[in-house]
Scaffold this motif. Structure first.
Motif, PDB file in Angstrom:
ATOM      1  N   HIS A  31      -3.294 -37.156 -24.070  1.00 21.19           N
ATOM      2  CA  HIS A  31      -3.880 -36.425 -25.181  1.00 21.19           C
ATOM      3  C   HIS A  31      -2.855 -35.411 -25.695  1.00 21.19           C
ATOM      4  CE1 HIS A  31      -6.649 -33.504 -27.040  1.00 21.19           C
ATOM      5  NE2 HIS A  31      -7.428 -34.546 -27.235  1.00 21.19           N
ATOM      6  N   GLN A  32      -2.775 -35.210 -27.025  1.00 23.88           N
ATOM      7  CA  GLN A  32      -1.758 -34.326 -27.615  1.00 23.88           C
ATOM      8  C   GLN A  32      -1.811 -32.917 -27.025  1.00 23.88           C
ATOM      9  OE1 GLN A  32       0.780 -35.126 -29.579  1.00 23.88           O
ATOM     10  NE2 GLN A  32       1.487 -33.060 -29.945  1.00 23.88           N
ATOM     11  N   ASN A  33      -3.020 -32.360 -26.883  1.00 27.85           N
ATOM     12  CA  ASN A  33      -3.135 -31.013 -26.316  1.00 27.85           C
ATOM     13  C   ASN A  33      -2.668 -30.979 -24.868  1.00 27.85           C
ATOM     14  OD1 ASN A  33      -4.116 -29.853 -28.659  1.00 27.85           O
ATOM     15  ND2 ASN A  33      -6.253 -30.065 -28.063  1.00 27.85           N
ATOM     16  N   ASP A  34      -2.956 -32.055 -24.124  1.00 25.42           N
ATOM     17  CA  ASP A  34      -2.488 -32.133 -22.740  1.00 25.42           C
ATOM     18  C   ASP A  34      -0.962 -32.181 -22.706  1.00 25.42           C
ATOM     19  OD1 ASP A  34      -5.151 -32.202 -22.052  1.00 25.42           O
ATOM     20  OD2 ASP A  34      -5.130 -34.267 -21.308  1.00 25.42           O
ATOM     21  N   ALA A  35      -0.377 -32.953 -23.607  1.00 25.79           N
ATOM     22  CA  ALA A  35       1.083 -33.057 -23.668  1.00 25.79           C
ATOM     23  C   ALA A  35       1.684 -31.694 -23.994  1.00 25.79           C
ATOM     24  CB  ALA A  35       1.512 -34.100 -24.698  1.00 25.79           C
ATOM     25  N   GLU A  36       1.086 -30.998 -24.974  1.00 28.91           N
ATOM     26  CA  GLU A  36       1.596 -29.674 -25.337  1.00 28.91           C
ATOM     27  C   GLU A  36       1.486 -28.715 -24.165  1.00 28.91           C
ATOM     28  OE1 GLU A  36      -0.594 -28.579 -28.842  1.00 28.91           O
ATOM     29  OE2 GLU A  36       0.768 -29.688 -30.157  1.00 28.91           O
ATOM     30  N   TYR A  37       0.348 -28.733 -23.478  1.00 28.39           N
ATOM     31  CA  TYR A  37       0.168 -27.846 -22.320  1.00 28.39           C
ATOM     32  C   TYR A  37       1.214 -28.148 -21.244  1.00 28.39           C
ATOM     33  CZ  TYR A  37      -1.398 -26.344 -17.793  1.00 28.39           C
ATOM     34  OH  TYR A  37      -1.418 -25.828 -16.523  1.00 28.39           O
ATOM     35  N   LYS A  38       1.385 -29.426 -20.925  1.00 28.24           N
ATOM     36  CA  LYS A  38       2.323 -29.787 -19.863  1.00 28.24           C
ATOM     37  C   LYS A  38       3.762 -29.440 -20.232  1.00 28.24           C
ATOM     38  CE  LYS A  38      -0.612 -33.248 -17.741  1.00 28.24           C
ATOM     39  NZ  LYS A  38      -0.796 -34.651 -17.367  1.00 28.24           N
ATOM     40  N   VAL A  39       4.111 -29.631 -21.492  1.00 28.78           N
ATOM     41  CA  VAL A  39       5.458 -29.256 -21.937  1.00 28.78           C
ATOM     42  C   VAL A  39       5.630 -27.748 -21.832  1.00 28.78           C
ATOM     43  CG1 VAL A  39       6.994 -29.117 -23.943  1.00 28.78           C
ATOM     44  CG2 VAL A  39       5.863 -31.277 -23.390  1.00 28.78           C
ATOM     45  N   LEU A  40       4.653 -26.983 -22.310  1.00 28.32           N
ATOM     46  CA  LEU A  40       4.744 -25.520 -22.228  1.00 28.32           C
ATOM     47  C   LEU A  40       4.864 -25.056 -20.779  1.00 28.32           C
ATOM     48  CD1 LEU A  40       2.096 -24.467 -24.903  1.00 28.32           C
ATOM     49  CD2 LEU A  40       4.567 -24.091 -25.028  1.00 28.32           C
ATOM     50  N   ARG A  41       4.076 -25.665 -19.900  1.00 35.76           N
ATOM     51  CA  ARG A  41       4.122 -25.292 -18.472  1.00 35.76           C
ATOM     52  C   ARG A  41       5.502 -25.559 -17.886  1.00 35.76           C
ATOM     53  NH1 ARG A  41       0.582 -28.909 -15.272  1.00 35.76           N
ATOM     54  NH2 ARG A  41       2.500 -30.064 -15.063  1.00 35.76           N
ATOM     55  N   LEU A  42       6.040 -26.748 -18.164  1.00 34.28           N
ATOM     56  CA  LEU A  42       7.353 -27.091 -17.615  1.00 34.28           C
ATOM     57  C   LEU A  42       8.463 -26.245 -18.224  1.00 34.28           C
ATOM     58  CD1 LEU A  42       7.008 -30.956 -17.330  1.00 34.28           C
ATOM     59  CD2 LEU A  42       7.250 -29.334 -15.450  1.00 34.28           C
TER      60      LEU A  42
ATOM     61  N   LYS B 205      -1.157 -19.349 -26.113  1.00 36.29           N
ATOM     62  CA  LYS B 205      -1.701 -20.695 -26.356  1.00 36.29           C
ATOM     63  C   LYS B 205      -1.663 -21.533 -25.092  1.00 36.29           C
ATOM     64  CE  LYS B 205      -2.661 -20.285 -30.696  1.00 36.29           C
ATOM     65  NZ  LYS B 205      -4.005 -20.387 -31.236  1.00 36.29           N
ATOM     66  N   LYS B 206      -0.633 -21.349 -24.263  1.00 34.13           N
ATOM     67  CA  LYS B 206      -0.533 -22.083 -23.005  1.00 34.13           C
ATOM     68  C   LYS B 206      -1.743 -21.773 -22.127  1.00 34.13           C
ATOM     69  CE  LYS B 206       2.097 -22.105 -18.777  1.00 34.13           C
ATOM     70  NZ  LYS B 206       1.108 -21.303 -18.093  1.00 34.13           N
ATOM     71  N   SER B 207      -2.170 -20.517 -22.100  1.00 33.89           N
ATOM     72  CA  SER B 207      -3.336 -20.132 -21.309  1.00 33.89           C
ATOM     73  C   SER B 207      -4.599 -20.814 -21.828  1.00 33.89           C
ATOM     74  CB  SER B 207      -3.530 -18.619 -21.330  1.00 33.89           C
ATOM     75  OG  SER B 207      -2.456 -17.979 -20.696  1.00 33.89           O
TER      76      SER B 207
END
Length: 106
Positions: free
Chosen positions: A4-15, A76-78
């Motif tokens: 999912h796009q939001n999941d991808a964004e979250y995972k990228v931000l986390r990494l 936004k990551k939070s």
């Protein structure tokens, strides 16, 4: 991996938060995404103002990027983390129910 796009964004931000000098190739491998999709997500995060790119010297002949989360990106990551956790909790509960149904069938 279809993410999912939001999941991808979250995972990228986390990494990126944990490893701001990671290469896109390593990032794509960690996420199980194509290099093109990884580049697309990073560009989207930069356009949204959540990530800032800085150049740095990786070695004598290579220049790399330093990916820095902006204050808005951290915020936004939070939010994305909370939404990700909610979705995964729902998935987990559905799986538990399905496992119980399968156990009852055996």
């Amino acid at each position: 991996m279809n993410m999912h796009q939001n999941d991808a964004e979250y995972k990228v931000l986390r990494l990126l938060k944990d490893n701001p000098n990671i290469t896109q190739r390593k990032l794509s491998k960690e996420l199980g995404l194509s290099l093109g999709k990884t580049n697309y997500v990073i560009r989207a995060l930069v356009e949204k103002g959540w990530v800032k790119l800085d150049n740095f010297k990786r070695s004598n002949n290579k220049t790399g990027y330093l990916y820095l989360l902006t204050p808005e990106g951290v915020s936004k990551k939070s939010i994305l983390a909370k939404n990700f956790l909610n979705r995964k909790s729902i998935e987990f509960n559905r799986l538990k129910e399905e496992i119980e149904m399968l156990k009852n069938e055996i």
